[in-house]
Design an enzyme around this catalytic site. Sequence first.
Site, PDB file in Angstrom:
ATOM      1  N   GLY A  21     -32.029  34.278  18.642  1.00 35.79           N
ATOM      2  CA  GLY A  21     -30.987  35.292  18.669  1.00 35.79           C
ATOM      3  C   GLY A  21     -30.189  35.287  17.388  1.00 35.79           C
ATOM      4  N   GLN A  41     -23.113  36.872  12.123  1.00 28.31           N
ATOM      5  CA  GLN A  41     -23.714  35.694  11.496  1.00 28.31           C
ATOM      6  C   GLN A  41     -24.258  35.985  10.102  1.00 28.31           C
ATOM      7  OE1 GLN A  41     -26.055  34.674  15.270  1.00 28.31           O
ATOM      8  NE2 GLN A  41     -25.786  32.692  14.264  1.00 28.31           N
ATOM      9  N   CYS A  59     -27.379  26.544  17.169  1.00 28.12           N
ATOM     10  CA  CYS A  59     -26.975  27.820  16.581  1.00 28.12           C
ATOM     11  C   CYS A  59     -27.437  27.865  15.136  1.00 28.12           C
ATOM     12  CB  CYS A  59     -25.458  27.950  16.664  1.00 28.12           C
ATOM     13  SG  CYS A  59     -24.809  29.478  15.968  1.00 28.12           S
ATOM     14  N   LEU A  60     -27.916  29.030  14.715  1.00 31.02           N
ATOM     15  CA  LEU A  60     -28.341  29.200  13.327  1.00 31.02           C
ATOM     16  C   LEU A  60     -27.173  29.045  12.360  1.00 31.02           C
ATOM     17  CD1 LEU A  60     -30.804  32.216  13.746  1.00 31.02           C
ATOM     18  CD2 LEU A  60     -31.363  29.776  13.535  1.00 31.02           C
ATOM     19  N   HIS A 108     -24.133  33.542  24.324  1.00 32.05           N
ATOM     20  CA  HIS A 108     -24.043  32.959  22.989  1.00 32.05           C
ATOM     21  C   HIS A 108     -23.821  34.059  21.947  1.00 32.05           C
ATOM     22  CE1 HIS A 108     -25.205  29.757  19.995  1.00 32.05           C
ATOM     23  NE2 HIS A 108     -25.427  30.856  19.274  1.00 32.05           N
ATOM     24  N   GLU A 109     -24.632  35.127  22.003  1.00 38.92           N
ATOM     25  CA  GLU A 109     -24.515  36.200  21.015  1.00 38.92           C
ATOM     26  C   GLU A 109     -23.241  37.026  21.223  1.00 38.92           C
ATOM     27  OE1 GLU A 109     -26.317  35.789  18.520  1.00 38.92           O
ATOM     28  OE2 GLU A 109     -27.793  34.503  19.469  1.00 38.92           O
ATOM     29  N   HIS A 139     -20.467  35.296  19.569  1.00 39.57           N
ATOM     30  CA  HIS A 139     -20.444  35.548  18.121  1.00 39.57           C
ATOM     31  C   HIS A 139     -19.728  36.852  17.800  1.00 39.57           C
ATOM     32  CE1 HIS A 139     -22.595  32.301  16.247  1.00 39.57           C
ATOM     33  NE2 HIS A 139     -23.657  32.447  17.027  1.00 39.57           N
TER      34      HIS A 139
END
Length: 169
Positions: free
Chosen positions: A45, A50, A92-93, A134-135, A138
């Site tokens: 994702g 991000q 997480c990225l 999660h997204e 963000h």
Amino acid sequence: MIRPILRYGERPLHDTAAEVATFGDDLQRLVDDMIETMYAAPGIGLAATQIGVLLRVFVIDLSVGRNASDLIVMVNPTFVDREGTQLEEEGCLSAPGFNATVLRPRRAVVKGRTRHGEEQQIEGTDLLARAFQHEMDHLDGVVFIDRLRGIKRDMMIRKIQKLKKSGKW
């Protein structure tokens, strides 16, 4: 085009994203870039915040590109319903190398628009429900580390600060 992914502590990763007003060429390029960036990372994702774009857009693909029909593009998402709880480890990225167990809903229903502006509503359970939350976090300027409490959070932040000072973050 693969875009750089912001890391924990960088702006505008911690800012709230704005609604998408125009579904034109710029949005299409953004979505294409987000998909390419997510797969290259690799991740399941990615939210527009991000990559430094303060728009309410995220992409998710639990198959990490192995199954084209698993790709979800959500523009201007909102939660319709969330229920149950699950405690699973996630990463997480924007915080590479860090993982923690985070409380997430077991089931989540998200509505929004496709990249072309059509309305859509998707129900997710387990990993997909977790990815939705999660997204969505963000898009509200929240990284999973912000959901942690106590010593676990403090230790992660100290390690990140140490990495920043050494130029490795």
